[in-house]
Design a protein around this motif. Structure first.
Motif, mmCIF file in Angstrom:
data_model
loop_
_atom_site.group_PDB
_atom_site.id
_atom_site.type_symbol
_atom_site.label_atom_id
_atom_site.label_comp_id
_atom_site.label_asym_id
_atom_site.label_seq_id
_atom_site.Cartn_x
_atom_site.Cartn_y
_atom_site.Cartn_z
ATOM 1 N N PHE A 1 5.510 -10.957 10.317
ATOM 2 C CA PHE A 1 6.181 -9.661 10.382
ATOM 3 C C PHE A 1 6.476 -9.177 8.965
ATOM 4 C CE2 PHE A 1 7.213 -11.207 14.655
ATOM 5 C CZ PHE A 1 6.951 -10.073 15.402
ATOM 6 N N VAL A 2 6.158 -7.920 8.700
ATOM 7 C CA VAL A 2 6.381 -7.310 7.397
ATOM 8 C C VAL A 2 7.272 -6.093 7.590
ATOM 9 C CG1 VAL A 2 5.304 -6.169 5.418
ATOM 10 C CG2 VAL A 2 4.141 -8.091 6.543
ATOM 11 N N ARG A 3 8.400 -6.061 6.873
ATOM 12 C CA ARG A 3 9.254 -4.873 6.917
ATOM 13 C C ARG A 3 8.798 -3.912 5.830
ATOM 14 N NH1 ARG A 3 15.577 -5.760 7.695
ATOM 15 N NH2 ARG A 3 15.355 -3.508 7.991
ATOM 16 N N ALA A 4 8.281 -2.775 6.245
ATOM 17 C CA ALA A 4 7.753 -1.796 5.295
ATOM 18 C C ALA A 4 7.666 -0.450 5.994
ATOM 19 C CB ALA A 4 6.365 -2.220 4.797
ATOM 20 N N ASP A 5 7.688 0.596 5.201
ATOM 21 C CA ASP A 5 7.433 1.931 5.722
ATOM 22 C C ASP A 5 5.937 2.094 5.937
ATOM 23 O OD1 ASP A 5 6.894 5.010 5.372
ATOM 24 O OD2 ASP A 5 9.039 4.797 5.800
ATOM 25 N N LEU A 6 5.548 2.800 6.981
ATOM 26 C CA LEU A 6 4.127 2.947 7.268
ATOM 27 C C LEU A 6 3.403 3.823 6.254
ATOM 28 C CD1 LEU A 6 4.099 3.217 11.174
ATOM 29 C CD2 LEU A 6 3.793 1.203 9.717
ATOM 30 N N SER A 7 4.144 4.491 5.405
ATOM 31 C CA SER A 7 3.496 5.274 4.352
ATOM 32 C C SER A 7 3.103 4.415 3.153
ATOM 33 C CB SER A 7 4.423 6.398 3.877
ATOM 34 O OG SER A 7 5.598 5.856 3.292
ATOM 35 N N GLY A 8 3.456 3.135 3.184
ATOM 36 C CA GLY A 8 3.110 2.259 2.077
ATOM 37 C C GLY A 8 2.791 0.861 2.548
ATOM 38 N N VAL A 9 1.835 0.736 3.461
ATOM 39 C CA VAL A 9 1.503 -0.562 4.037
ATOM 40 C C VAL A 9 0.828 -1.438 2.971
ATOM 41 C CG1 VAL A 9 0.192 -1.742 5.821
ATOM 42 C CG2 VAL A 9 1.303 0.431 6.333
ATOM 43 N N PRO A 10 1.347 -2.651 2.750
ATOM 44 C CA PRO A 10 0.899 -3.455 1.599
ATOM 45 C C PRO A 10 -0.272 -4.391 1.899
ATOM 46 C CG PRO A 10 2.800 -4.484 2.602
ATOM 47 C CD PRO A 10 2.520 -3.233 3.407
ATOM 48 N N PHE A 11 -1.405 -3.830 2.323
ATOM 49 C CA PHE A 11 -2.577 -4.649 2.608
ATOM 50 C C PHE A 11 -3.796 -4.089 1.885
ATOM 51 C CE2 PHE A 11 -0.020 -4.841 6.617
ATOM 52 C CZ PHE A 11 0.469 -6.131 6.424
ATOM 53 N N ARG A 12 -4.736 -4.964 1.620
ATOM 54 C CA ARG A 12 -5.964 -4.537 0.964
ATOM 55 C C ARG A 12 -6.881 -3.824 1.949
ATOM 56 N NH1 ARG A 12 -8.486 -9.659 -1.920
ATOM 57 N NH2 ARG A 12 -8.071 -10.491 0.166
ATOM 58 N N ALA A 13 -7.735 -2.972 1.433
ATOM 59 C CA ALA A 13 -8.728 -2.279 2.266
ATOM 60 C C ALA A 13 -9.641 -3.298 2.936
ATOM 61 C CB ALA A 13 -9.540 -1.320 1.409
ATOM 62 N N GLY A 14 -10.030 -2.963 4.170
ATOM 63 C CA GLY A 14 -10.964 -3.801 4.902
ATOM 64 C C GLY A 14 -10.416 -5.152 5.313
ATOM 65 N N SER A 15 -9.101 -5.226 5.563
ATOM 66 C CA SER A 15 -8.485 -6.518 5.876
ATOM 67 C C SER A 15 -8.520 -6.873 7.352
ATOM 68 C CB SER A 15 -7.017 -6.513 5.415
ATOM 69 O OG SER A 15 -6.908 -6.420 4.012
ATOM 70 N N PHE A 16 -8.794 -5.904 8.235
ATOM 71 C CA PHE A 16 -8.559 -6.142 9.657
ATOM 72 C C PHE A 16 -9.762 -5.742 10.526
ATOM 73 C CE2 PHE A 16 -4.439 -5.512 7.653
ATOM 74 C CZ PHE A 16 -3.790 -6.682 8.039
ATOM 75 N N ASP A 17 -9.926 -6.525 11.601
ATOM 76 C CA ASP A 17 -10.916 -6.199 12.630
ATOM 77 C C ASP A 17 -10.377 -5.167 13.611
ATOM 78 O OD1 ASP A 17 -12.825 -8.359 11.879
ATOM 79 O OD2 ASP A 17 -11.181 -9.657 12.525
ATOM 80 N N LEU A 18 -9.058 -5.174 13.801
ATOM 81 C CA LEU A 18 -8.426 -4.291 14.778
ATOM 82 C C LEU A 18 -7.095 -3.808 14.231
ATOM 83 C CD1 LEU A 18 -8.364 -3.149 17.756
ATOM 84 C CD2 LEU A 18 -7.082 -5.208 18.364
ATOM 85 N N VAL A 19 -6.889 -2.497 14.321
ATOM 86 C CA VAL A 19 -5.590 -1.895 14.040
ATOM 87 C C VAL A 19 -5.073 -1.294 15.337
ATOM 88 C CG1 VAL A 19 -4.341 -0.095 12.795
ATOM 89 C CG2 VAL A 19 -6.146 -1.375 11.635
ATOM 90 N N VAL A 20 -3.845 -1.641 15.715
ATOM 91 C CA VAL A 20 -3.202 -0.983 16.838
ATOM 92 C C VAL A 20 -2.014 -0.191 16.306
ATOM 93 C CG1 VAL A 20 -3.962 -2.683 18.539
ATOM 94 C CG2 VAL A 20 -1.759 -2.982 17.441
ATOM 95 N N SER A 21 -1.850 1.003 16.823
ATOM 96 C CA SER A 21 -0.763 1.887 16.396
ATOM 97 C C SER A 21 -0.319 2.670 17.626
ATOM 98 C CB SER A 21 -1.237 2.822 15.284
ATOM 99 O OG SER A 21 -0.176 3.651 14.846
#
Length: 261
Positions: free
Chosen positions: A81-101
């Motif tokens: 779990f990461v506490r962060a605002d969605l306007s500044g998500v701290p992950f590198r590009a191309g990190s995920f197979d699936l994004v759910v929102s």
């Protein structure tokens, strides 16, 4: 359990009056499980983490992001779990197979930057699953929602960020449909007391306070009247994105990723 201010909108386990609403939200996570198994997944706007935990239990390698802390009951080994605002998500590009929102877009006046970031997080062959209320079935009174969508508008917006967008909808069983109709009738009865819509001119803090109190009042009225239905995720089938569906569900593939300056 995490102590989070009650807003009438953010859902946590144990709120008996909001059990139907929670099952409705969980239906999207149940749909996502088939996409998530053995995949690297991020849940943007996870709330207290109940859905993220369910995806983790289904075999996803999970990271979940929200401004509020997760409920301790939803922590899992292998679920970060990461506490962060969605306007500044701290992950590198191309990190995920699936994004759910799920149930996020309606909170954004202009979702373009958020969707740019969301698409950037995906691998080229990745998939994004998004839900938002169907405007045609909405009470249109939630002060936390700044823009709600019909299916065609949402498809157009998402098409600017993904080459392939498949629109679906989260429907309702007969029991849920009766509950939804009763809830809308009770909301309309209350709002008729304010024909000039003066409520929309009140300070935002007052509007939020009133919304939370009336959300409880409406559901208590249903419980005292026809009674709250006993439902689960099976009462919210995924089908066509038609005018009767409660939520729009978009399956987005082939992200359009613009180069960053």
């Amino acid at each position: 359990m995490s102590r989070i201010a009650f807003t009438g909108e953010r859902l946590v386990d144990g709120q008996e009056l909001f059990g139907v609403d929670l099952a409705r939200h969980r239906a999207a996570y149940a749909f996502a499980q088939e996409w998530a198994r053995d995949r690297q997944v991020v849940d943007l706007g996870c709330g207290t983490g109940y859905g993220s935990a369910e995806l983790s239990d289904a075999g996803a390698r999970m990271v979940a992001v929200d401004r509020v802390p997760p409920d301790s009951a939803h922590r899992r080994e292998g679920l970060g779990f990461v506490r962060a605002d969605l306007s500044g998500v701290p992950f590198r590009a191309g990190s995920f197979d699936l994004v759910v929102s799920f149930q996020v877009l309606e909170h954004l006046e202009d979702p373009a930057a958020y969707l740019d970031d969301l698409a950037l997080l995906l691998r080229p062959e990745g998939t994004a699953l998004l839900t938002t209320p169907n405007l045609l079935q909405s009470e249109r009174e939630n002060p936390f929602h700044v823009h709600e969508y019909e299916a065609r508008e949402l498809e157009t917006v998402l098409g600017r960020h993904f080459e392939a967008v498949e629109m679906r909808g989260i429907g309702a069983s007969p029991a849920v449909a009766r509950y939804h109709a009763d809830r809308l009738r009770r909301i309309r009865r209350i709002t008729r007391l304010d024909p000039l819509a003066l409520r929309r001119r009140l300070p935002r803090a007052w509007v939020h306070w009133l919304f939370a109190r009336f959300a409880v009042r409406v559901r208590r009225g249903i419980r005292q009247g026809q009674g709250l239905p006993s439902v689960d995720v099976g009462d919210f089938p995924v089908g066509p994105a038609d005018p009767e569906c409660l939520d729009l569900l978009a399956v987005c593939r082939r992200p359009r990723v613009a180069p960053r300056p």
